[in-house]
Motif scaffolding. Sequence first.
Motif, PDB file in Angstrom:
ATOM      1  N   VAL A 296       0.849  -1.195   0.000  1.00  0.00           N
ATOM      2  CA  VAL A 296       0.000   0.000   0.000  1.00  0.00           C
ATOM      3  C   VAL A 296       0.881   1.240   0.000  1.00  0.00           C
ATOM      4  CG1 VAL A 296      -1.788   1.282   1.224  1.00  0.00           C
ATOM      5  CG2 VAL A 296      -1.813  -1.218   1.258  1.00  0.00           C
ATOM      6  N   ARG A 298       0.630   5.843  -1.250  1.00  0.00           N
ATOM      7  CA  ARG A 298      -0.289   6.939  -1.578  1.00  0.00           C
ATOM      8  C   ARG A 298      -0.758   6.817  -3.022  1.00  0.00           C
ATOM      9  NH1 ARG A 298       2.080  11.102  -4.526  1.00  0.00           N
ATOM     10  NH2 ARG A 298       4.373  11.038  -4.685  1.00  0.00           N
ATOM     11  N   VAL A 350      -2.510   1.340  12.585  1.00  0.00           N
ATOM     12  CA  VAL A 350      -2.953   1.562  11.213  1.00  0.00           C
ATOM     13  C   VAL A 350      -3.326   3.024  11.003  1.00  0.00           C
ATOM     14  CG1 VAL A 350      -4.682   0.935   9.482  1.00  0.00           C
ATOM     15  CG2 VAL A 350      -3.725  -0.819  10.983  1.00  0.00           C
ATOM     16  N   ARG A 354      -1.591   5.081   7.967  1.00  0.00           N
ATOM     17  CA  ARG A 354      -2.362   5.676   6.870  1.00  0.00           C
ATOM     18  C   ARG A 354      -1.997   7.144   6.682  1.00  0.00           C
ATOM     19  NH1 ARG A 354      -8.159   3.222   8.621  1.00  0.00           N
ATOM     20  NH2 ARG A 354      -7.664   4.572  10.391  1.00  0.00           N
ATOM     21  N   ALA A 358      -0.038   8.721   3.271  1.00  0.00           N
ATOM     22  CA  ALA A 358      -0.696   9.735   2.445  1.00  0.00           C
ATOM     23  C   ALA A 358       0.185  10.936   2.184  1.00  0.00           C
ATOM     24  CB  ALA A 358      -2.003  10.183   3.124  1.00  0.00           C
ATOM     25  N   GLN A 370      -8.148  -2.938   5.782  1.00  0.00           N
ATOM     26  CA  GLN A 370      -7.729  -1.903   6.720  1.00  0.00           C
ATOM     27  C   GLN A 370      -7.660  -0.512   6.091  1.00  0.00           C
ATOM     28  OE1 GLN A 370      -4.249  -4.441   7.932  1.00  0.00           O
ATOM     29  NE2 GLN A 370      -4.764  -3.661   9.958  1.00  0.00           N
ATOM     30  N   VAL A 371      -7.578  -0.449   4.774  1.00  0.00           N
ATOM     31  CA  VAL A 371      -7.487   0.849   4.097  1.00  0.00           C
ATOM     32  C   VAL A 371      -8.533   0.973   2.995  1.00  0.00           C
ATOM     33  CG1 VAL A 371      -5.055   1.314   4.618  1.00  0.00           C
ATOM     34  CG2 VAL A 371      -5.635  -0.136   2.668  1.00  0.00           C
ATOM     35  N   GLU A 374      -9.855   4.548   2.534  1.00  0.00           N
ATOM     36  CA  GLU A 374      -8.845   5.445   1.958  1.00  0.00           C
ATOM     37  C   GLU A 374      -8.611   5.146   0.479  1.00  0.00           C
ATOM     38  OE1 GLU A 374      -8.676   5.623   6.190  1.00  0.00           O
ATOM     39  OE2 GLU A 374      -8.633   3.913   4.817  1.00  0.00           O
ATOM     40  N   LEU A 380      -5.254   6.521  -0.823  1.00  0.00           N
ATOM     41  CA  LEU A 380      -4.241   5.469  -0.910  1.00  0.00           C
ATOM     42  C   LEU A 380      -4.583   4.531  -2.044  1.00  0.00           C
ATOM     43  CD1 LEU A 380      -3.838   4.551   2.889  1.00  0.00           C
ATOM     44  CD2 LEU A 380      -2.482   6.183   1.557  1.00  0.00           C
TER      45      LEU A 380
END
Length: 432
Positions: A296, A298, A350, A354, A358, A370-371, A374, A380
């Motif tokens: 993961v 941005r 987390v 995050r 970003a 978990q994202v 986003e 993300l």
Amino acid sequence: MRCTLGRDTINSELRASNKYMLSVIGMTTPFDLNLRHLRALDLIVELGSMSAAAAAVNLTQPALTQGLAKLERQLGRALFDRHPDGVLPTEAGLLIAGRAQAAFAHLGSAARAALRGGSRGFARPEQLMTATQVRAYLALADAGSFVGAAAATGLSQPALHRAVRDLEQIGGVVLVERRGRGVQLTDAGRRLARGIRLAIGEIGAVIAELDDDDRGAGIVRIGAMPMARARVLPSAIAAFQRGTPRATVDIVEGSWRELVEPLNDGVLDLMIGALRDEAPPGLAQTPLFEDRLVVVGRAGHPLAGCIPTVEQLAQFGWIVGRAGTPLMAHWLTLFRSTPAPIAPIECGSVLVIRGVLADSDLLTLLSPDQVALEIASGMLTTIGEPLTHGTRTIGITTRADWRPTRAQRRLLTLLEAAAKDKNSGKLMIAPQ
């Protein structure tokens, strides 16, 4: 519902858990019940005779009869039906006798393990302990000082000192050592405190089980690891609250290492998150679903939109898990064929990860769940395909001998249902 986070907070949960647990059960608490009378219940069931059970616990029959009547008043239930030729347990009597038997098994095992070094102690110290003594001792263990224990219980400091001294004389070992203005439990003291917590938990569970309302009462204390907090746990808790509004859910957030001791101590009822390859001794694991890690970064990351090689991934800095965690092991496996890149940040939060992702070109390994928000919002993005070796089993960890209450069993069922919905794609993403 309460939700707490962090190692210091988890430790404070350990200290405060006993008082909090009792405050939500109701007016009757485990410490209100006479331990000797509770110990006799299983014998009454087994022998079918008040006189035989009284003799086995060194009480007169009138004393046991009066004690049983008091227990029935405190619990609001008849525990035995009296007949000319003996007594028969009611459904409530069987329930509390079974829980009491488990409670004294915890207390006896811990007492013998804790006090085995005491040459001057009694052979069965748990049979001599009183509710006042164990209440005082557990309060001291939780508070870390006689002043704090006195404030928590309303007992005087001399009464607390006397209770601890009596327990030490029963076992013939030192349980508490002074450290400045506070106290520290010895190894024997910690083992005894764990046994008392587990025993009190069993008795507290039966008080909750005797609640007449099908909507349930009592408390469920959950240790939530990062992977469980995104979708499955929130969905199950929402459904649980709708159907069991009188029950309390207490959520403590942390890593496996932070949560496992509170679980073993009886402070937590269950943990949910990544399972170990093998269940540690004394614990049981129930798988819920499989999760595959992804890289993961941005949304505008230089590697976004491509399938990068390991060498390309190694050109960027990483946020990694702490040493010894499964996440760190997966990261090391990713770079086993090339020198590992720099990893300037070790972090298990987390929320922090995050935010850093970003605003930087750092990368990390996370679950897509978990994202998910986003990614959907364009903050993300996932980079490349999910890791072929990054599969983690997410599930529930409990003590192997844990016996859930009605409310706790319902939550377990809802967790399994939420996991099935996730696997089938029915589960919606919950805001975090």
